[in-house]
Design a protein around this motif. Structure first.
Motif, PDB file in Angstrom:
ATOM      1  N   GLU A 128       0.825  -1.213   0.000  1.00 24.72           N
ATOM      2  CA  GLU A 128       0.000   0.000   0.000  1.00 24.72           C
ATOM      3  C   GLU A 128       0.858   1.262   0.000  1.00 24.72           C
ATOM      4  OE1 GLU A 128      -3.230   0.762  -0.072  1.00 24.72           O
ATOM      5  OE2 GLU A 128      -3.936  -1.286  -0.344  1.00 24.72           O
ATOM      6  N   ASN A 129       2.000   1.207   0.699  1.00 25.68           N
ATOM      7  CA  ASN A 129       2.856   2.396   0.827  1.00 25.68           C
ATOM      8  C   ASN A 129       4.326   2.015   0.713  1.00 25.68           C
ATOM      9  OD1 ASN A 129       0.809   4.554   1.717  1.00 25.68           O
ATOM     10  ND2 ASN A 129       0.436   2.889   3.181  1.00 25.68           N
ATOM     11  N   PRO A 130       4.785   1.660  -0.478  1.00 23.22           N
ATOM     12  CA  PRO A 130       6.180   1.257  -0.626  1.00 23.22           C
ATOM     13  C   PRO A 130       7.146   2.362  -0.223  1.00 23.22           C
ATOM     14  CG  PRO A 130       5.115   1.559  -2.767  1.00 23.22           C
ATOM     15  CD  PRO A 130       4.040   1.617  -1.741  1.00 23.22           C
ATOM     16  N   ASN A 131       8.261   1.961   0.400  1.00 25.05           N
ATOM     17  CA  ASN A 131       9.347   2.805   0.889  1.00 25.05           C
ATOM     18  C   ASN A 131       8.897   3.863   1.902  1.00 25.05           C
ATOM     19  OD1 ASN A 131       8.605   4.321  -1.853  1.00 25.05           O
ATOM     20  ND2 ASN A 131       9.687   5.852  -0.648  1.00 25.05           N
ATOM     21  N   ILE A 132       7.746   3.627   2.545  1.00 25.72           N
ATOM     22  CA  ILE A 132       7.260   4.570   3.558  1.00 25.72           C
ATOM     23  C   ILE A 132       7.176   3.907   4.923  1.00 25.72           C
ATOM     24  CG2 ILE A 132       5.292   5.969   4.313  1.00 25.72           C
ATOM     25  CD1 ILE A 132       4.714   6.582   1.416  1.00 25.72           C
ATOM     26  N   VAL A 133       6.621   2.695   4.989  1.00 20.32           N
ATOM     27  CA  VAL A 133       6.375   2.090   6.297  1.00 20.32           C
ATOM     28  C   VAL A 133       7.501   1.184   6.774  1.00 20.32           C
ATOM     29  CG1 VAL A 133       3.883   2.312   6.329  1.00 20.32           C
ATOM     30  CG2 VAL A 133       4.897   0.419   5.096  1.00 20.32           C
ATOM     31  N   TYR A 134       7.826   0.142   6.017  1.00 19.74           N
ATOM     32  CA  TYR A 134       8.836  -0.823   6.450  1.00 19.74           C
ATOM     33  C   TYR A 134       9.849  -1.034   5.332  1.00 19.74           C
ATOM     34  CZ  TYR A 134       4.965  -1.842   9.641  1.00 19.74           C
ATOM     35  OH  TYR A 134       3.943  -1.738  10.548  1.00 19.74           O
ATOM     36  N   ASN A 135      11.053  -0.531   5.547  1.00 23.31           N
ATOM     37  CA  ASN A 135      12.078  -0.659   4.510  1.00 23.31           C
ATOM     38  C   ASN A 135      13.452  -0.848   5.153  1.00 23.31           C
ATOM     39  OD1 ASN A 135      13.064  -0.725   1.884  1.00 23.31           O
ATOM     40  ND2 ASN A 135      13.407   1.479   1.810  1.00 23.31           N
ATOM     41  N   PRO A 136      14.115  -1.970   4.876  1.00 19.79           N
ATOM     42  CA  PRO A 136      13.678  -3.102   4.040  1.00 19.79           C
ATOM     43  C   PRO A 136      12.705  -4.023   4.782  1.00 19.79           C
ATOM     44  CG  PRO A 136      15.811  -3.578   4.992  1.00 19.79           C
ATOM     45  CD  PRO A 136      15.488  -2.175   5.400  1.00 19.79           C
ATOM     46  N   LEU A 137      11.967  -4.807   4.022  1.00 22.71           N
ATOM     47  CA  LEU A 137      11.108  -5.857   4.580  1.00 22.71           C
ATOM     48  C   LEU A 137      11.761  -7.200   4.293  1.00 22.71           C
ATOM     49  CD1 LEU A 137       8.454  -6.961   5.816  1.00 22.71           C
ATOM     50  CD2 LEU A 137       7.479  -6.915   3.500  1.00 22.71           C
TER      51      LEU A 137
END
Length: 443
Positions: A128-137
């Motif tokens: 839903e929100n790449p590179n905003i919430v969990y990075n890296p996953l």
């Protein structure tokens, strides 16, 4: 069989249909059908004229639908159009552009249970929100628990919601092979290492499946580390999967471990009974078949370690019901389970696969390992390949020697040399342990 394009899918469907109809009927009607598009809703086929379309719809539609379901593993009805309907064909081609089997892995058809709920939630949040919430996953867990499904679900969700984003999905093994090829060709003045870096460092989302395959491969790890930094500094999303926790991959570069550990680790464990029941019911729904509850519970109780085994049993049951028109009972299910478990768990690791993995780890070619060249690095890699073959297969020294073009005494000497060598070489021991784990994981 592996199918990656609509033409591959249609070829496989035709092979299934040939078993149900005469050769004359196939040549009369099926040769005048052309695949136009496939989606989760329909498989569009164009007929050369209205007569062919009418005959196919009235006589062969059910056979084609069953064949599509058998090949693709999900129920997708065929839709027939006439080839001269240019507008419909153009629309179908646009809808089908770039479609592969990867497109069928979604969050909707992922069965959520207690053992994968956190990984599913984290994956959906990133999609839903790449590179905003969990990075890296980092998603980790044993083979067959749904890691790749979640990776592809993320990819498909991002491509749908953010069509302008450049999303790249690759297996760790392929990442390594591509780097080796580019380094080799770069030495010949072709400059392909720059192409490699442009490919991986100019994406919005980089997804590497089974990244544990780069462990112990120094050049590959260095390239991944630099690629990671370039993407991370530019706020690009990175997602990887592993078959075990980071701390258990002894020869993975500590810098890479540190980068991955700074993000969000999400584990998936073996599916519990309720999740396995859910997977079985979901597959039955996809196949549009009914299974007695006792059979569902029996399958869920007997297959505990790998969801691919569940899918294999369900595929066989679907064929039994649809093609042979039989009703499954407990004895049939028992035989299917036995066959599937034997096929998946007892598959031997080939000498060729061992040589390939050792070659990548020691940055040499497979042909050099099998040659008589005597450079120190090659001799070590050759002996390691022999040692691993002896460790994880039931092959005799004589048979191993035949595979390497050596006699059994050479293999025996090589194995004994490595056993002594590893006594005071902890890094080499960890490297060999990781190679063995990767080989077992890949099967």
């Amino acid at each position: 069989m592996a199918v990656n394009s609509i033409n591959d899918i249609w070829s496989a469907v035709c092979e299934e249909c040939k078993a149900q109809i005469s050769e004359i009927a196939f040549d009369t009607f099926f040769k005048y059908l052309k695949p136009e598009s496939v989606s989760g809703e329909e498989f569009v086929l164009s007929a050369s004229n209205d007569y062919i379309k009418g005959m196919i719809q009235s006589v062969y539609k059910d056979i084609i639908n069953d064949a599509i379901e058998k090949v693709m593993g999900i129920k997708i009805p065929a839709k027939f159009i006439v080839a001269d309907d240019e507008e419909k064909i153009k629309k179908a081609e646009e809808e089908c552009e770039g479609l592969t089997f990867e497109s069928f892995f979604t969050f909707d058809n992922f069965v959520v249970g207690s053992t994968n709920r956190f990984a599913h939630a984290a994956s959906l949040a990133v999609a839903e929100n790449p590179n905003i919430v969990y990075n890296p996953l980092t998603i980790y867990g044993p083979s067959g628990v749904g890691k790749t499904h979640l990776m592809l679900a993320i990819k498909n969700h991002i491509k749908k919601k953010f069509p302008f984003k450049n999303v790249l999905f690759v297996r760790g093994e392929d990442f390594t092979n591509q780097l080796i090829k580019s380094l080799h060709e770069g030495k010949l003045g072709m400059g392909t290492i720059d192409d490699f870096r442009n490919k991986y460092r100019n994406v919005d989302v980089l997804m590497i499946d089974d990244i544990h395959f780069i462990a112990g491969k120094e050049s590959t790890q260095e390239e991944f580390f630099n690629t990671f930094n370039a993407l991370y500094q530019n706020n690009k999303q990175i997602i990887v999967t592993l078959d075990r926790p980071l701390k258990e991959i002894k020869t993975l570069d500590e810098r890479i471990k540190g980068r991955l550990a700074a993000g969000l680790p999400a584990d998936i464990t073996l599916p519990d009974f309720e999740t396995r029941v859910g997977i079985i019911n979901r597959k039955a729904q996809q196949y549009d078949i009914e299974l007695d509850e006792n059979l569902v519970f029996y399958i869920a109780e007997k297959i505990k370690s790998n969801t691919r085994q569940i899918e294999g049993v369900m595929t066989k049951l679907n064929a039994l019901i649809k093609i042979e028109n039989k009703k499954p009972n407990i004895s049939i299910v028992q035989s299917f389970i036995k066959d599937i478990i034997n096929d998946t768990e007892n598959a031997p690791i080939s000498v060729e696969k061992i040589i390939s993995e050792v070659a990548r780890s020691y940055n040499v070619s497979e042909s050099d390992i099998l040659s008589n060249k005597r450079s120190a690095n090659l001799v070590l890699a050759r002996k390691v390949a022999m040692y691993i073959t002896r460790e994880i297969t039931d092959l005799s020294y004589k048979t191993i020697g035949e595979s390497f073009g050596k006699d059994h005494t050479t293999v025996l000497y090589g194995v004994q040399t490595i056993e002594k060598f590893l006594q005071d070489k902890p890094y080499e021991k960890e490297l060999i342990e990781d190679i063995i784990k990767n080989l077992k994981s890949s099967t």
